[in-house]
Design a protein around this motif. Structure first.
Motif, PDB file in Angstrom:
ATOM      1  N   PHE A   1      22.658   2.764  -1.665  1.00 48.69           N
ATOM      2  CA  PHE A   1      23.664   1.775  -1.271  1.00 48.69           C
ATOM      3  C   PHE A   1      24.133   0.975  -2.484  1.00 48.69           C
ATOM      4  O   PHE A   1      25.338   0.813  -2.734  1.00 48.69           O
ATOM      5  N   ALA A   2      23.176   0.458  -3.252  1.00 46.40           N
ATOM      6  CA  ALA A   2      23.508  -0.410  -4.380  1.00 46.40           C
ATOM      7  C   ALA A   2      24.274   0.345  -5.459  1.00 46.40           C
ATOM      8  O   ALA A   2      25.250  -0.168  -6.034  1.00 46.40           O
ATOM      9  N   GLY A   3      23.834   1.580  -5.741  1.00 41.71           N
ATOM     10  CA  GLY A   3      24.478   2.353  -6.801  1.00 41.71           C
ATOM     11  C   GLY A   3      25.922   2.690  -6.492  1.00 41.71           C
ATOM     12  O   GLY A   3      26.764   2.765  -7.400  1.00 41.71           O
ATOM     13  N   THR A   4      26.230   2.897  -5.219  1.00 40.61           N
ATOM     14  CA  THR A   4      27.604   3.274  -4.854  1.00 40.61           C
ATOM     15  C   THR A   4      28.485   2.073  -4.550  1.00 40.61           C
ATOM     16  O   THR A   4      29.649   2.237  -4.161  1.00 40.61           O
ATOM     17  N   ALA A   5      27.963   0.860  -4.754  1.00 36.12           N
ATOM     18  CA  ALA A   5      28.756  -0.351  -4.521  1.00 36.12           C
ATOM     19  C   ALA A   5      29.929  -0.478  -5.493  1.00 36.12           C
ATOM     20  O   ALA A   5      30.839  -1.281  -5.273  1.00 36.12           O
ATOM     21  N   ILE A   6      29.902   0.316  -6.574  1.00 38.68           N
ATOM     22  CA  ILE A   6      30.982   0.230  -7.572  1.00 38.68           C
ATOM     23  C   ILE A   6      32.109   1.212  -7.276  1.00 38.68           C
ATOM     24  O   ILE A   6      33.123   1.214  -7.967  1.00 38.68           O
ATOM     25  N   TRP A   7      31.961   2.045  -6.234  1.00 35.39           N
ATOM     26  CA  TRP A   7      32.919   3.126  -5.986  1.00 35.39           C
ATOM     27  C   TRP A   7      34.310   2.589  -5.655  1.00 35.39           C
ATOM     28  O   TRP A   7      35.310   3.019  -6.218  1.00 35.39           O
ATOM     29  N   PHE A   8      34.399   1.647  -4.722  1.00 36.64           N
ATOM     30  CA  PHE A   8      35.691   1.137  -4.268  1.00 36.64           C
ATOM     31  C   PHE A   8      35.939  -0.300  -4.711  1.00 36.64           C
ATOM     32  O   PHE A   8      36.819  -0.963  -4.170  1.00 36.64           O
ATOM     33  N   SER A   9      35.201  -0.780  -5.692  1.00 40.53           N
ATOM     34  CA  SER A   9      35.390  -2.168  -6.118  1.00 40.53           C
ATOM     35  C   SER A   9      36.771  -2.378  -6.736  1.00 40.53           C
ATOM     36  O   SER A   9      37.371  -3.448  -6.596  1.00 40.53           O
ATOM     37  N   GLY A  10      37.299  -1.347  -7.404  1.00 40.82           N
ATOM     38  CA  GLY A  10      38.652  -1.459  -7.961  1.00 40.82           C
ATOM     39  C   GLY A  10      39.701  -1.588  -6.873  1.00 40.82           C
ATOM     40  O   GLY A  10      40.662  -2.348  -7.011  1.00 40.82           O
ATOM     41  N   ASN A  11      39.517  -0.867  -5.772  1.00 44.30           N
ATOM     42  CA  ASN A  11      40.457  -0.957  -4.648  1.00 44.30           C
ATOM     43  C   ASN A  11      40.403  -2.328  -3.996  1.00 44.30           C
ATOM     44  O   ASN A  11      41.420  -2.864  -3.562  1.00 44.30           O
ATOM     45  N   ALA A  12      39.197  -2.907  -3.897  1.00 42.82           N
ATOM     46  CA  ALA A  12      39.034  -4.179  -3.209  1.00 42.82           C
ATOM     47  C   ALA A  12      39.793  -5.309  -3.903  1.00 42.82           C
ATOM     48  O   ALA A  12      40.268  -6.233  -3.250  1.00 42.82           O
ATOM     49  N   VAL A  13      39.900  -5.225  -5.232  1.00 46.55           N
ATOM     50  CA  VAL A  13      40.558  -6.307  -5.979  1.00 46.55           C
ATOM     51  C   VAL A  13      41.895  -5.856  -6.564  1.00 46.55           C
ATOM     52  O   VAL A  13      42.468  -6.559  -7.398  1.00 46.55           O
ATOM     53  N   LEU A  14      42.395  -4.711  -6.130  1.00 48.42           N
ATOM     54  CA  LEU A  14      43.616  -4.171  -6.733  1.00 48.42           C
ATOM     55  C   LEU A  14      44.808  -5.123  -6.650  1.00 48.42           C
ATOM     56  O   LEU A  14      45.548  -5.269  -7.636  1.00 48.42           O
TER      57      LEU A  14
END
Length: 391
Positions: free
Chosen positions: A17-30
């Motif tokens: 869970f923690a490792g994949t928390a960076i997958w969509f972080s760019g989309n969340a703040v786009l």
């Protein structure tokens, strides 16, 4: 009988869970990123595609050089979590411009290839029996990690947007440390071989494997594009109802995170019904949701929001089952290479799907934007019909 520490699976699930928390972080703040410099409206699709392309490259490189076979997979997981967290952190702290942003997202995707697949290998080292059930929890953790940045963004709206990037990077780093410190290499850890190009012939020449792979490809056509455009779809819905107060980031998180329930529930049911049947049912439900999305787009929130949760559950709940089917149908000496190929082709398909929906978003109204995603489940169901009913 080998004794497995009680904390093994919980720690692996948390680390995944923690490792994949960076997958969509760019989309969340786009939207916040795009206020810093001029960028085309198609950036939403390109940011997601950049991560996917990096992940494709990473899986092929890691498989060709047999990285997690040569070295302890826990250490590979830790190093990739550190590198991925730093790549992700740079997205929020370095003013790179659009091209630099895409480069950083490619790097993030590359290091995710040492987190998601390697986490599953670590789990397989501890589970000789019950691996399918464990995989349900692991991919459920991946879903939660993917959705997590939307929750951060929605829950910390009073803080600068960089807080979402910083916290998701910190969580990723914590996951890598947890895996390295608390989970030793398991007794069933398999030492595979280097990537074998002959797996291409097996993939397309072995009928059961071809059926399973094509079902997975149909699943991937829909999955990541739905996740990427969930905030877009929700924003359009909210904009047509001015009096509606709805936190788009929080509901994006809930709709995506619902998939973790689909993964776990599907794993449980597959013990009795078989993986192919469970995958076919969930693929049918998600395809039906694609087709019915214009109808529910015009429905009141009391119907629209549960519909999104159901869609989120079904769209990824079949993923662990496809992995199980492919592992069971591939020739034993080519299982690792076949899984690598299927994943790489599947993620390549997501780039095509993302590009298509991004282009359509400029020419079709929001209610029908996601209908073309139904083509994936439809093709997948046709391809895998020979597998349904088999255990």
């Amino acid at each position: 009988m080998i004794k497995r520490p009680a904390w093994t699976l919980p720690v692996i699930v948390f680390a995944q869970f923690a490792g994949t928390a960076i997958w969509f972080s760019g989309n969340a703040v786009l939207p916040d990123l795009m206020q810093r410099w001029p960028a085309p409206s198609s950036m939403a699709g390109w940011v997601t595609s950049a991560v996917q392309l990096g992940f494709i490259a990473g899986t092929l490189v890691f498989a060709f050089f047999a990285v997690s076979d040569r070295y302890s997979p826990r250490r590979v997981f830790l190093l990739c979590a550190v590198a991925g967290a730093l790549s992700n952190l740079s997205t929020g702290l370095v003013d790179t411009g659009p091209s630099g942003l895409l480069a950083l997202r490619v790097m993030t995707g590359f290091f995710l290839a040492g987190i998601y697949p390697v986490g599953m290998k670590i789990a397989a080292g501890w589970y000789k029996k019950g691996l399918g059930n464990a995989m349900g929890f692991l991919i459920g953790a991946l879903v939660l990690g993917t959705a997590f940045p939307h929750l951060l963004k929605g829950g910390m709206s009073s803080l600068p947007w960089q807080a979402t990037i910083i916290l998701s990077s910190g969580v990723c780093l914590l996951g890598g440390i947890s895996m390295a410190v608390l989970v030793p290499d398991g007794p069933y850890l398999a030492r595979g071989t280097r990537f074998n190009p002959m797996a291409v012939a097996a993939l397309f020449g072995h009928r059961p494997l071809r059926a399973a792979a094509c079902g997975y490809f149909g699943h991937m056509w829909e999955l990541y594009t739905l996740w990427a455009f969930m905030p877009v779809f929700l924003t359009a819905y909210v904009s047509r109802t001015p009096d509606l107060s709805l936190n788009v980031s929080v509901w994006s998180f809930l709709a995506i995170a619902a998939g973790s329930l689909g993964c776990v529930a599907g794993g449980r049911v597959s013990r009795r019904a078989g993986s192919a049947t469970v995958a076919a049912v969930q693929l049918s439900v998600s395809g039906a949701c694609c087709l019915m999305s214009p109808l529910f787009y015009r429905a009141p929130p009391a119907l629209f929001l549960p519909f999104l949760l159901l869609w989120g559950m079904a769209v990824v709940g079949d993923s662990p089952q496809f992995s199980t089917i492919i592992a069971h149908t591939a020739p034993r000496d080519l299982v690792g290479s076949a899984l690598t190929l299927v994943n790489s082709i599947g993620f390549s398909i997501t780039v095509v799907s993302l590009s298509l929906i991004q282009w359509l978003s400029a020419v079709v109204p929001p209610p029908v934007l996601l209908v073309p995603l139904a083509a994936g489940p439809a093709v997948g169901l046709v391809c895998m019909r020979s597998l349904v009913g088999k255990r």
